[in-house]
Motif scaffolding. Structure first.
Motif, PDB file in Angstrom:
ATOM      1  N   LYS A 106       0.793  -1.207  -0.205  1.00  0.00           N
ATOM      2  CA  LYS A 106      -0.147   0.259   0.095  1.00  0.00           C
ATOM      3  C   LYS A 106       0.474   1.068   0.065  1.00  0.00           C
ATOM      4  N   VAL A 107       0.671   2.330  -0.669  1.00  0.00           N
ATOM      5  CA  VAL A 107       1.319   3.674  -0.988  1.00  0.00           C
ATOM      6  C   VAL A 107       0.393   4.453  -0.606  1.00  0.00           C
ATOM      7  N   TRP A 108       0.596   5.486   0.174  1.00  0.00           N
ATOM      8  CA  TRP A 108      -0.483   6.509  -0.040  1.00  0.00           C
ATOM      9  C   TRP A 108       0.838   7.866   0.275  1.00  0.00           C
ATOM     10  N   ARG A 109       0.329   9.646  -0.131  1.00  0.00           N
ATOM     11  CA  ARG A 109       0.465  10.530  -0.432  1.00  0.00           C
ATOM     12  C   ARG A 109       0.029  10.949   1.363  1.00  0.00           C
ATOM     13  N   ASP A 110       0.700  11.570   1.700  1.00  0.00           N
ATOM     14  CA  ASP A 110       0.601  12.393   2.983  1.00  0.00           C
ATOM     15  C   ASP A 110       1.203  13.699   3.005  1.00  0.00           C
ATOM     16  N   LYS A 111      -0.469  14.403   2.362  1.00  0.00           N
ATOM     17  CA  LYS A 111       0.245  16.162   1.798  1.00  0.00           C
ATOM     18  C   LYS A 111       0.773  17.160   3.289  1.00  0.00           C
ATOM     19  N   VAL A 112       0.222  16.378   4.381  1.00  0.00           N
ATOM     20  CA  VAL A 112      -0.122  17.253   5.802  1.00  0.00           C
ATOM     21  C   VAL A 112       1.294  17.366   5.710  1.00  0.00           C
ATOM     22  N   ARG A 113       1.988  16.403   6.258  1.00  0.00           N
ATOM     23  CA  ARG A 113       2.874  15.385   6.789  1.00  0.00           C
ATOM     24  C   ARG A 113       4.640  15.798   5.027  1.00  0.00           C
ATOM     25  N   GLU A 114       3.421  15.862   3.933  1.00  0.00           N
ATOM     26  CA  GLU A 114       4.493  16.318   3.354  1.00  0.00           C
ATOM     27  C   GLU A 114       5.531  14.722   3.075  1.00  0.00           C
ATOM     28  N   ARG A 115       4.879  13.551   2.723  1.00  0.00           N
ATOM     29  CA  ARG A 115       5.929  12.165   2.741  1.00  0.00           C
ATOM     30  C   ARG A 115       4.903  11.706   2.242  1.00  0.00           C
ATOM     31  N   ASP A 116       5.589  10.626   1.305  1.00  0.00           N
ATOM     32  CA  ASP A 116       4.271   9.511   0.928  1.00  0.00           C
ATOM     33  C   ASP A 116       5.302   8.211   2.296  1.00  0.00           C
ATOM     34  N   PHE A 117       4.650   7.539   2.037  1.00  0.00           N
ATOM     35  CA  PHE A 117       4.390   6.337   2.908  1.00  0.00           C
ATOM     36  C   PHE A 117       4.304   4.877   2.227  1.00  0.00           C
ATOM     37  N   ALA A 118       4.873   3.657   2.138  1.00  0.00           N
ATOM     38  CA  ALA A 118       4.882   2.628   1.699  1.00  0.00           C
ATOM     39  C   ALA A 118       4.639   1.051   2.597  1.00  0.00           C
ATOM     40  N   VAL A 119       3.527   0.765   2.833  1.00  0.00           N
ATOM     41  CA  VAL A 119       3.360  -0.522   3.708  1.00  0.00           C
ATOM     42  C   VAL A 119       4.026  -1.566   3.314  1.00  0.00           C
ATOM     43  N   LEU A 120       4.448  -2.349   3.514  1.00  0.00           N
ATOM     44  CA  LEU A 120       4.808  -3.638   2.814  1.00  0.00           C
ATOM     45  C   LEU A 120       3.855  -5.393   4.059  1.00  0.00           C
ATOM     46  N   SER A 121       3.108  -6.125   3.381  1.00  0.00           N
ATOM     47  CA  SER A 121       2.553  -7.202   4.108  1.00  0.00           C
ATOM     48  C   SER A 121       3.277  -7.882   3.365  1.00  0.00           C
ATOM     49  N   LEU A 122       4.112  -9.081   4.799  1.00  0.00           N
ATOM     50  CA  LEU A 122       4.096 -10.303   4.365  1.00  0.00           C
ATOM     51  C   LEU A 122       3.834 -11.124   4.867  1.00  0.00           C
ATOM     52  N   PRO A 123       3.570 -12.532   5.094  1.00  0.00           N
ATOM     53  CA  PRO A 123       2.686 -13.612   6.104  1.00  0.00           C
ATOM     54  C   PRO A 123       4.041 -12.896   7.385  1.00  0.00           C
ATOM     55  N   GLY A 124       3.156 -12.879   8.671  1.00  0.00           N
ATOM     56  CA  GLY A 124       3.898 -12.345  10.008  1.00  0.00           C
ATOM     57  C   GLY A 124       5.175 -11.190  10.370  1.00  0.00           C
ATOM     58  N   TYR A 125       4.694 -10.464   8.591  1.00  0.00           N
ATOM     59  CA  TYR A 125       5.880  -9.092   9.218  1.00  0.00           C
ATOM     60  C   TYR A 125       4.817  -8.351   8.131  1.00  0.00           C
ATOM     61  N   MET A 126       5.579  -7.261   8.752  1.00  0.00           N
ATOM     62  CA  MET A 126       5.499  -5.120   8.242  1.00  0.00           C
ATOM     63  C   MET A 126       5.961  -4.487   7.906  1.00  0.00           C
ATOM     64  N   TYR A 127       6.529  -4.282   6.563  1.00  0.00           N
ATOM     65  CA  TYR A 127       7.686  -3.560   6.398  1.00  0.00           C
ATOM     66  C   TYR A 127       7.516  -1.767   6.264  1.00  0.00           C
TER      67      TYR A 127
END
Length: 463
Positions: free
Chosen positions: A149-170
Motif C-alpha cells: 500500500k502506497v499513499w501520499r500524506d500532504k500534511v506531513r509532506e511524505r509518501d508512505f509504503a507498507v509491505l505486508s508479508l505473512p507474519g511481517y509488516m515493513y
C-alpha cells in the motif's frame, strides 16, 4: 525475495498499472474521454464536447453491483447466522463498505480490503485500488504472497509504503515537497524509499484480500469502442442542431461592391438577421437559405449502438433506455436472465474473498491463529416482485422456514433471527389464547334462592 525486492517489484507493477486504472476510474465517475479528441481545442469547444458524453459506464457497473448484497455469515457447521461475525460486520459498517468494494471490483477489475486490529477489535478497511496491489501464488491464485500500500500524506509532506508479508509488516517513507505554483504530478511509487520500521509476530497471512472480476477486466473495459461510438454519435447530433440554429444565407444575383461614395459595402451588417429586421433587396436579387437536416437518423443510430451495448454486456435495455416500452416481454425476460447469470458469477467470485476477509477478522477477534471455515451468503440475484415471492414461498412448502425467508423473501440473517423470536412470541400468545379453560365451581346460593322454611308441626295435647 527480500523485502526490498518485493518493494521494487510491486512498485514497478503499480506504476505500470496506474494509467489503466486512471482511465477506468474516469469512465466510472462519468468523466470519460471527450469525443473527437480535444487536445489543443478551444475551451469553448471542449465544454461543448463534454455535453456529448453519455456516461453509461457507471450504469453498466451499478446494474450488477446493486444486486450483490450480503445477507448472512455461517461459521463452521452452523446453519444460522453467526453472532460474532455479524457483530464484526456491524462494527465495521460492512453495509456501506461492501458496495464500494463491489463497485471497484466491477468497474476497475479489482477491489481490495485489509483486515487489521487486535483481539476483540478486528477492523475491516476499504482500500482504493490506486493505492494497493497484491501478488498471488501462481500455483494457488487464492493464496496472496504479498501486498503493498502506497499513499501520499500532504500534511506531513511524505509518501508512505507498507509491505505486508505473512507474519511481517515493513514500512518505508520518502520526503515529498510540493513546489509552489506548480500542479502536483501523479504519484509515481518507484524509487527513493527510506526504511522506517518493521513489525513482527503478526498473523501468518497477508492482511490485504483482493477481489478479482471475471477475466481481470472491468465490466465495460472490453466495450469502450461502443461507448466512444455512442458519444461520437451524440456529438454529431449536437453539432447538427447547433449549426441549424444559425442557417447559412446567401444572395443570388449581382450586388454592387461599392456605394456611390466608393466605400466597400458591408452586406453582413446591412443584412443582419433579427426579429425586427427588414431587408430591401435590389431588383433581380434573391435570398437563399440552407435547409434543415433531419436528426432522426442520428438518433436512431445512437439507439442502435445502445442496444448493441446492452446485448454484449448482458444488460437489460431498460437500464440504459428507460423509455424502451416497445420491447417484447420475452426479450426483456431474456435480458434479465443474462444479467442474473452474470451477477451470480460475480457473487461467487466476491463470496470467496469475503469468506477470507471474515475468516481473518474472526481469527483476530477471537485471538486464534487457525482461520475458521466461513461461508458468506448473498441475497438472490433475481429481483422478484412481491407477488412472485409470495407465490414461490407458497409453493416451496417442503423447504425449511428459514430457507424460504432467506432464499425466496431475501431477508438477511439478522432479520430472520428477529422473526424467529417474534414467531416464538406469537406462538406463545396464540397458545395461551387457545388453551382450554377450567370449569367454573358452583357458587353458594343466595338467601333468595334458598327454599322457604316449613312451619313447625303441632304437638299432640297431653292426656
Amino acid at each position: 525475495m527480500t523485502p526490498e525486492q518485493w518493494l521494487q517489484y510491486l512498485c514497478e507493477r503499480m506504476d505500470a498499472r496506474a494509467p489503466r486504472l486512471r482511465a477506468l476510474r474516469d469512465r466510472l465517475e462519468g468523466n470519460g474521454p471527450l469525443p473527437e479528441g480535444a487536445d489543443g481545442m478551444r475551451e469553448a469547444y471542449r465544454a461543448f464536447q463534454r455535453r456529448a458524453r453519455a456516461g453509461f459506464a457507471p450504469l453498466l457497473t451499478n446494474a450488477v453491483a446493486e444486486r450483490m448484497v450480503i445477507s448472512g455469515v455461517r461459521v463452521g457447521d452452523g446453519t444460522g447466522d453467526d453472532d460474532t461475525a455479524r457483530k464484526i460486520m456491524r462494527r465495521n459498517r460492512l453495509g456501506i463498505l461492501a458496495p464500494d468494494v463491489h463497485r471497484d471490483m466491477l468497474g476497475l477489475s479489482a477491489g481490495y480490503v485489509s483486515v487489521v486490529g487486535t483481539q476483540g477489535n478486528a477492523r475491516i478497511v476499504y482500500e482504493r485500488p490506486e493505492q494497493v496491489i497484491t501478488e498471488s501464488d501462481p500455483l494457488d491464485p487464492w493464496n496472496t504472497l504479498a501486498s503493498l500500500k502506497v499513499w501520499r500524506d500532504k500534511v506531513r509532506e511524505r509518501d508512505f509504503a507498507v509491505l505486508s508479508l505473512p507474519g511481517y509488516m515493513y514500512r518505508w517513507f520518502r520526503p515529498h515537497k510540493r513546489e509552489s505554483g506548480l500542479i502536483e504530478a501523479p504519484l509515481r511509487v518507484s524509487g527513493g524509499w527510506i526504511p522506517q520500521s518493521l513489525t513482527v509476530d503478526l498473523a501468518p497471512w497477508v492482511t490485504t484480500v483482493p477481489f478479482w472480476n471475471a477475466g481481470g477486466v472491468a465490466e465495460f473495459e472490453q466495450h469502450t469502442d461502443i461507448l466512444d461510438r455512442i458519444d461520437y454519435g451524440i456529438l454529431q447530433r449536437l453539432v447538427v442542431m447547433a449549426m441549424q440554429a444559425y442557417r447559412q444565407r446567401a444572395t443570388e444575383g449581382d450586388l454592387p461592391e461599392h456605394d456611390e461614395a466608393g466605400n466597400v459595402i458591408d452586406y453582413a451588417a446591412l443584412l443582419k438577421p433579427g426579429p425586427g429586421a427588414l431587408w430591401n433587396l435590389p431588383p433581380g436579387v434573391k435570398l437563399w437559405e440552407s435547409q434543415s437536416t433531419d436528426p432522426t437518423p442520428l438518433l436512431t443510430a445512437v439507439k442502435d449502438d445502445i442496444r448493441e451495448l446492452c446485448a454484449v454486456t448482458s444488460t437489460p435495455l431498460s437500464t440504459l433506455m428507460p423509455d424502451s416500452a416497445n420491447q417484447s416481454a420475452e426479450g426483456a425476460s431474456a435480458a434479465r436472465e443474462g444479467l442474473v447469470f452474470k451477477t451470480e458469477n460475480r457473487i461467487e467470485r466476491a463470496r470467496a474473498s469475503w469468506s477470507q476477509v471474515l475468516a481473518q477478522a474472526l481469527a483476530i477477534e477471537t485471538g486464534v491463529e487457525q482461520l475458521p471455515d466461513v461461508d458468506v451468503d448473498f441475497r438472490p440475484a433475481a429481483q422478484l416482485s412481491l407477488s412472485e415471492r409470495a407465490d414461490a414461498a407458497t409453493k416451496a412448502t417442503d423447504l425449511p422456514w428459514e430457507t424460504r425467508m432467506t432464499d425466496i423473501w431475501g431477508y438477511d440473517g439478522d432479520a430472520v433471527k428477529r422473526m424467529q423470536t417474534q414467531r416464538s412470541q406469537d406462538a406463545l400468545v396464540l397458545g395461551l389464547a387457545q388453551a382450554p379453560t377450567a370449569p367454573a365451581l358452583p357458587s353458594a346460593p343466595t338467601p333468595a334462592e334458598l327454599p322457604a322454611p316449613r312451619p313447625p308441626a303441632e304437638l299432640p295435647a297431653a292426656g
